[in-house]
Design a protein around this motif. Sequence first.
Motif, PDB file in Angstrom:
ATOM      1  N   ALA A 129      -0.856  11.031  -0.842  1.00  0.00           N
ATOM      2  CA  ALA A 129      -1.721  10.052  -1.498  1.00  0.00           C
ATOM      3  C   ALA A 129      -1.058   8.678  -1.479  1.00  0.00           C
ATOM      4  O   ALA A 129      -1.712   7.653  -1.300  1.00  0.00           O
ATOM      5  N   THR A 130       0.272   8.652  -1.682  1.00  0.00           N
ATOM      6  CA  THR A 130       0.997   7.380  -1.645  1.00  0.00           C
ATOM      7  C   THR A 130       0.923   6.772  -0.246  1.00  0.00           C
ATOM      8  O   THR A 130       0.635   5.588  -0.077  1.00  0.00           O
ATOM      9  N   ALA A 133      -2.521   5.442   0.335  1.00  0.00           N
ATOM     10  CA  ALA A 133      -2.780   4.235  -0.449  1.00  0.00           C
ATOM     11  C   ALA A 133      -2.091   3.042   0.204  1.00  0.00           C
ATOM     12  O   ALA A 133      -2.669   1.964   0.304  1.00  0.00           O
ATOM     13  N   VAL A 178       1.248  16.502  -2.060  1.00  0.00           N
ATOM     14  CA  VAL A 178      -0.027  15.857  -2.343  1.00  0.00           C
ATOM     15  C   VAL A 178       0.205  14.436  -2.844  1.00  0.00           C
ATOM     16  O   VAL A 178      -0.457  13.486  -2.410  1.00  0.00           O
ATOM     17  N   GLN A 179       1.192  14.274  -3.748  1.00  0.00           N
ATOM     18  CA  GLN A 179       1.528  12.936  -4.245  1.00  0.00           C
ATOM     19  C   GLN A 179       1.970  12.032  -3.099  1.00  0.00           C
ATOM     20  O   GLN A 179       1.551  10.887  -2.988  1.00  0.00           O
TER      21      GLN A 179
END
Lengths: 443, 443
Positions: free
Chosen positions: A238-239, A242, A234-235
């Motif tokens: 998201a990175t 972004a 998930v991290q």
Amino acid sequence: MPEQTSEQQEVLTLDELRDVWVVLSGTERQEGFHLLSKMEAEDFFLALPALDMSELVLALPAEERRSWIRLAPPDDVADLVQASPPEQREHLLALLDEPTRKEVAALLAYREDVAGGLMNPRYARVRPNMTVDEALVYLRNQARAHLGTIYYVYVMDETQRLVGVVSLKQLFAAAPDKTVRDVMRTDLVLVEEQTDQEAVSQLFAEHDLLAIPVVDGEGRMKGLVTVDDIVDVVQEEATEDAQKFGGMESLDAPYMKIAFLRMVKKRGGWLAALFLGEMLTATAMAHFEDQIARAVVLALFVPLIISSGGNSGSQASTLVIRAMAVGEVRLRDWWRVMRRELATGLVLGIALGCIGFLRIFLWQQVAPTYGEHYMLVAFTVFFSLIGVVTFGTLAGSLLPFVLRRVGFDPASASAPFVATLVDVTGLIIYFSVAAVMLRGALL
Amino acid sequence: MPEQTSEQQEVLTLDELRDVWVVLSGTERQEGFHLLSKMEAEDFFLALPALDMSELVLALPAEERRSWIRLAPPDDVADLVQASPPEQREHLLALLDEPTRKEVAALLAYREDVAGGLMNPRYARVRPNMTVDEALVYLRNQARAHLGTIYYVYVMDETQRLVGVVSLKQLFAAAPDKTVRDVMRTDLVLVEEQTDQEAVSQLFAEHDLLAIPVVDGEGRMKGLVTVDDIVDVVQEEATEDAQKFGGMESLDAPYMKIAFLRMVKKRGGWLAALFLGEMLTATAMAHFEDQIARAVVLALFVPLIISSGGNSGSQASTLVIRAMAVGEVRLRDWWRVMRRELATGLVLGIALGCIGFLRIFLWQQVAPTYGEHYMLVAFTVFFSLIGVVTFGTLAGSLLPFVLRRVGFDPASASAPFVATLVDVTGLIIYFSVAAVMLRGALL
């Protein structure tokens, strides 16, 4: 801070090492690692990202490597091997015991970002006709192996097909003489080997599970994905999103560690593409050169107008991209989103238009800058802002749908991409409104 | 698709309901919910977000509410109560049994975004001097209560202070006659009640844990945060960051559900603020009005120049914001980041400068647009791009540090914010370079 004696400096806690890890050189890392107690070193090692794990193992003396690499579960070893330089991979695989080497080789056949590439092939299994007590004893033996999790127990028939799941908690709470079949669940949440990691993470979020089994086309169990791997996913996702949204290729590596040239390439490519797109503004402006020559005052508001379009577009595209990423908005919702954003764009455009109008009107009273036709200029700015903000909002909200429809990642509808798209249109709107408003006066 | 008989239409699967849930009205939701089997309905209910859970409970007939609300663990009930209209909260709390009501009331005293607001107050506990076998029997009794997780077992002394932790997996694998003290770990990863949820999620990512205990100032255990709650938190934080980065206040509600006016307010505030900032470009442009009047060709490249600064700034700020969010870059790293971004900005600036130069040079050969001094114009654009891109990159990378230093969220260094900041400076750089380059020729 307490004073440190030279003896105390020899001791390093786990947290201290974690804090400084990123800035240490390979040799320093190895030294720091050796200062930890055995148990701390093991914890530290197991929690390292794949790239760091690989660098550390390769920095260690050859005779130490085997015990460390064998400590990690097969899915982590597969990641480690994948993160290592190609010429070292055979050597690393040779350090494993035979059954694990086979498991790891099987995992390496999957792409990293699908369920098969995330799964651990070791899971707890029971047969449906065991009693709860028998199952618990059987599990207690399996617990000594390195399982991905023992907390979900998978019930399989003779052909290795997954027929049910029961949590260890449920087994614990159940009457001892019931059979596994009595307490197991048969409505399974499962994924196939090739399921994308983003879809897997959405399943975890929807169902609040600790692990999800991975099956092949025939329903045979291949392994399980645990939720701790998914937090990383998930991290990571998201990175990536972004970075795409910031107008570049995703780096796929930590910012502080990626090689300078590789980073410049990832950023430069998009920047150059955007620059080429933005060149259309110079072409558009050249088209309006006569208008500008006759009414230089028009040039003054060009940055204000086009940036308002870009800003409102970037708001709209962020909202839609995120809503898509968390599964809240789907392709078929485009019509509802469009209606909503059309209304939003109009309201925001009128608001900004009023502010812009007032700015020109009031400024002129204080310091006459905009000439005798300043009211006409103010109205030009007013109407242009309504048009540009509405268009920017619509374009920003629909671009992610278009991108997804044609098979691209909607997160590529980045703030800079939307701004570039909207800039040219914004100029055309502005100068067209001016041509109408100022005809006979300035033009 | 198979044809549906009227009988089949009565049956609704869990996945079908999940798919359409967002677009259903309150009554339709209640109807759909009642079509599920008991077990499916329970699963569905427990996985709902707090707001949906609250709406559903309040839509159900009064006599059904109690059994549903009592199904949820205390941390989810606290979220449900918090998501309900204020006038309904007392009524909902009154549906709980006495001990749970006390637990929920205690949880409601915490802010939602700290560890205390996320934790479940029910956890599995043993005493350090029990044998492994005794502990397993004791746990088997506790398993019948609604525990947050049984997979980590917390070892507490007589004063309720947390002295160790042992996983159920370790207990399972340990020799039956050892004591809990022999197998427990004492180097605990724990958080305090007021720890921010972002810090909690970073601990989960670093340590690969399924749960983290929450203690008070005296080290007494208050509850535990489980990793399934953290997946939601990570998603939530990423959404907030993305929305801030898109240049607006975070919505704090799903895009498809937030009230229109509330959304317009959240977007309009930032948009107006950015617009006011961007007005400085009109002031700056007015300052250079004479230059533009004498050399209209300068105006043509204004959008190109300022957008290049904005785009490079937005790339740099995205990278730094994300690296900060995942804990990879800290405040003290600003100097290393600055050096890196200075070099990056120069390289990217020179690259774009060359493209811009070539564009003007080649275009002029094909279609003479830029007058006899086109080489001077091309050099003006070349040097301006180097200056603007370098400045944009530096500003974009340093702004998140500045914001964090003064106590703001670095994610507020949004693409539109950076672009606005860089636009004014970009204009000044461009017209200053022009003043030098074109003196005696066009100016």
